[in-house]
Design an enzyme around this catalytic site. Structure first.
Site, PDB file in Angstrom:
ATOM      1  N   THR A 376       0.932  -1.048   0.111  1.00 20.73           N
ATOM      2  CA  THR A 376      -0.029  -0.127   0.038  1.00 20.73           C
ATOM      3  C   THR A 376       0.916   1.103   0.026  1.00 20.73           C
ATOM      4  O   THR A 376       2.170   0.985   0.082  1.00 20.73           O
ATOM      5  CB  THR A 376      -0.918  -0.049   1.131  1.00 20.73           C
ATOM      6  OG1 THR A 376      -1.730  -1.130   1.042  1.00 20.73           O
ATOM      7  CG2 THR A 376      -1.852   1.220   1.546  1.00 20.73           C
ATOM      8  N   ASP A 418      -9.436  -8.427   0.781  1.00 22.50           N
ATOM      9  CA  ASP A 418      -9.855  -7.982   2.195  1.00 22.50           C
ATOM     10  C   ASP A 418     -11.264  -8.232   2.865  1.00 22.50           C
ATOM     11  O   ASP A 418     -11.483  -7.894   3.855  1.00 22.50           O
ATOM     12  CB  ASP A 418      -9.564  -6.430   2.297  1.00 22.50           C
ATOM     13  CG  ASP A 418      -8.236  -5.927   2.414  1.00 22.50           C
ATOM     14  OD1 ASP A 418      -7.425  -6.762   2.908  1.00 22.50           O
ATOM     15  OD2 ASP A 418      -7.852  -4.834   2.131  1.00 22.50           O
ATOM     16  N   SER A 448      -7.510  -1.820   6.836  1.00 24.65           N
ATOM     17  CA  SER A 448      -6.779  -1.464   8.172  1.00 24.65           C
ATOM     18  C   SER A 448      -6.000  -0.087   7.865  1.00 24.65           C
ATOM     19  O   SER A 448      -5.182   0.483   8.755  1.00 24.65           O
ATOM     20  CB  SER A 448      -5.564  -2.331   8.126  1.00 24.65           C
ATOM     21  OG  SER A 448      -6.183  -3.736   8.683  1.00 24.65           O
ATOM     22  N   GLY A 468       1.271  -1.425   4.863  1.00 26.88           N
ATOM     23  CA  GLY A 468       1.617  -2.393   5.610  1.00 26.88           C
ATOM     24  C   GLY A 468       0.387  -3.699   6.032  1.00 26.88           C
ATOM     25  O   GLY A 468       0.493  -4.197   6.979  1.00 26.88           O
ATOM     26  N   GLY A 469      -0.556  -3.497   5.334  1.00 29.36           N
ATOM     27  CA  GLY A 469      -1.552  -4.315   5.643  1.00 29.36           C
ATOM     28  C   GLY A 469      -2.119  -4.160   7.131  1.00 29.36           C
ATOM     29  O   GLY A 469      -2.376  -3.237   7.706  1.00 29.36           O
TER      30      GLY A 469
HETATM   31  N1  GLY Z   1      -5.616  -3.677   1.596  1.00 28.47           N
HETATM   32  C1  GLY Z   1      -5.060  -3.184   2.943  1.00 28.47           C
HETATM   33  C2  GLY Z   1      -5.932  -2.447   3.566  1.00 28.47           C
HETATM   34  O1  GLY Z   1      -6.783  -1.884   3.097  1.00 28.47           O
HETATM   35  O2  GLY Z   1      -5.924  -2.794   4.863  1.00 28.47           O
END
Ligand code: GLY
Length: 565
Positions: A376, A418, A448, A468-469
């Site tokens: 991201t 997600d 997140s 970073g997820g």
């Molecule tokens: N794709 C990662 C997030 O949106 O949390």
């Protein structure tokens, strides 16, 4: 004489035992300084594009629009027009706005779409290829942000990216490595291999151009949202979907809308934090983390005290358990934001934390992290008037679903992963989801991403965020604590090694160098399992220092760069 020697020994003993109790950590490196305005992003060329907008009199939103498009060209693993994101915006006079341009599930999506004939979740389908893509939101988001707050002509904000994509630019070593890694996946999953990627191997300094993307960006520069969601670009997306067995239709594209949402705002000591609400879990999660950690004197204990790490990890477990149960798209489910942030509720949750022992996570099979897929990107901007943008945007995995839209030259997201494909089955970040985040047509998948702005005594203090997820939430938490509790400079706080706990799997992940052997031993004694891993996050942040000047924190884990004037 004997008395003097005794006192010298006694003082030495006291000094040593104090330093044992509280290990001091300095303020760290001082970052790039600027008097008035600053941009910090994941790539020097994108930062420069944003800086030029600010120098030409554009405001923070103008610069954000330009940086979003530039990252889609120079940092294609995460920068995007085929994904989505969130903006947290604070005006110079202290008003807050949060924009949700998260992707949506296509109308033909359904809750069991990733289950095989035995009812088993097929993560391949939600992560790679056409079925993994949600309806992109980035272009709509930029148009909406610009319509409400932009001051520069729209075209002037897209044009620098058209030029970068058309004329080409030199690759950094990291970007070259990324392309070398992804080329085979793109060949496998795209129905038309983009000619600009037909190359044996990329090296630092090689020039790459994206001619298809240049033409798509030109349409966006000319027609705004219609240049993406209708006409030629929409046709190319839908044809790509038909060739590859994806779901996105003309109607999905024409119906996409970004949304201004209620910000999540909470206090911590002298600070007010403004962050992103659902469908991001980020704002609620850091609100809970700060609410719980406020019950402990972590500032006094110090950043490397075992009690600090233990308490932070225990708070993180509780927060991620709530996340799995309660968080989802507020257009589809009722998210109990106020209850989750209620100080009484947080006090009750805090009471579950013992200082002597790690709380055991219920034993269920733990998800495995696929670390290189956490991708991201985040950028922070302060303009010369004091308006601030914190923006996090994503394709989800690195290079999204590996599908470059034939003839349109941009990568699509794999954001559908997600959602919880099946309650209890972890997604690529090992996150467990429940009913609240089940797939429904037109729904936004839980995120997140935690773009956040901090005020101190009513004034702009800090702008921060990271990719970073699932580690986004805990990295933002640590980054802010590093400054306000542990006295670090902005750059020092960004440099500082990170750790992360997300309830399940039940271990603390930590960057190499974060815990020394003694600290690891103490944490294990408390019952924590530990797992060393590669870099966590790429925080790009700006701090307003006491003299009013700005300090950038650009993450050395990537090509991240701060520039200002
Ligand atoms: N794709 C990662 C997030 O949106 O949390």
């Amino acid at each position: 004489m004997r008395k003097r020697v005794f006192f010298i020994f006694l003082s030495l003993f006291l000094i040593l035992s104090c330093s044992e109790r509280k290990e001091l950590v300095g303020p760290g490196r001082l970052g790039v300084r600027a008097e008035k305005a600053m941009v910090v992003s994941a790539h020097p060329l994108a930062t420069k594009v944003g800086l030029d907008v600010l120098k030409n009199g554009g405001n923070a939103i103008d610069a954000a629009v330009a940086v979003q498009f530039a990252l889609a060209v120079v940092h294609p693993s995460a920068g995007n027009i085929g994904g989505g994101g969130f903006i947290v915006y604070r005006t110079r006079d202290g008003k807050y706005f949060t924009l949700d341009y998260r992707e949506k599930a296509p109308a033909a999506a359904h809750r069991d779409m990733y289950l095989d004939e035995n009812g088993k979740a097929d993560s391949g389908k939600s992560r790679q290829g056409h079925l993994a893509a949600g309806v992109p939101g980035s272009v709509y988001g930029m148009v909406m942000a610009h319509e409400k707050f932009g001051e520069m002509p729209w075209r002037s904000l897209v044009e620098p990216s058209v030029k970068l994509a058309r004329d080409g630019f030199p690759l950094t070593e990291k970007e070259a490595d990324g392309l070398n890694w992804v080329t085979e996946q793109i060949r496998q999953y795209s129905t038309v291999m983009p000619s600009n990627l037909e190359r044996e191997e990329w090296h630092e300094g090689d020039t790459i151009s994206w001619p298809g993307l240049a033409v798509t960006l030109e349409r966006i520069a000319e027609e705004g949202a219609e240049g993406f969601y209708k006409g030629k670009t929409a046709k190319l997306i839908v044809e790509e979907m038909r060739r590859g067995g994806g779901l996105i239709t003309y109607e999905d594209l024409a119906n996409y809308r970004a949304v201004w949402r209620e910000p999540v705002v909470f206090d911590y000591k002298d600070y007010k934090m403004i962050s992103m609400g659902p469908p991001s879990s980020g704002g609620v999660a850091i609100g809970q983390l700060f609410g719980m950690v406020s019950h402990f004197p972590v500032g006094e204990w110090g950043v490397n005290d075992v009690r600090t790490i233990h308490v932070m990890a225990e708070c993180e477990k509780l927060v991620f358990a709530d996340r799995a149960e309660y968080l989802g798209d507020p257009d589809f489910i009722e998210v109990p934001v106020f209850k989750l942030l209620d100080p009484e509720y947080l006090a009750l949750r805090t009471a579950l934390i013992s200082l002597d022992k790690a709380r055991q996570t219920t034993k269920i099979s733990a998800g495995q992290f696929i670390e290189e897929h956490e991708e991201t990107t985040h950028f922070s901007i302060v303009d010369a008037e004091g308006n601030a943008v914190s923006c996090t945007t994503t394709l989800n995995g690195s290079y999204g679903n590996y599908v470059v839209v034939g003839g349109a030259g941009f990568l699509l997201n794999n954001e559908m992963d997600d959602f919880s494909s099946k309650p209890g089955v972890p997604n690529m970040y090992g996150l467990i989801g429940g009913e609240a985040n089940a797939i429904e047509p037109g729904k936004r998948m839980l995120s997140s991403m935690t773009p956040t702005i901090v005020e101190k005594n009513g004034k702009l203090f800090m702008v921060t965020g990271t990719p970073g997820g699932s580690t986004i939430i805990t990295s933002v938490f640590q980054n802010i604590l590093n400054v306000i509790e542990f006295g670090m400079n902005m750059q020092g706080a960004v440099d500082f090694k990170r750790f992360h706990h997300q309830w399940r799997p039940d271990y603390i992940q930590y960057e190499k160098g974060r815990f020394d052997r003694a600290l690891r031993k103490k944490l294990k004694k408390l019952g924590h399992s530990l797992k060393k891993r590669d870099a966590i996050g790429r925080v790009d942040a700006i701090l307003v220092r006491e003299d009013g000047s700005l300090e950038g924190g650009a993450d050395p884990r990537g090509d991240d760069t701060a520039m200002g004037f």
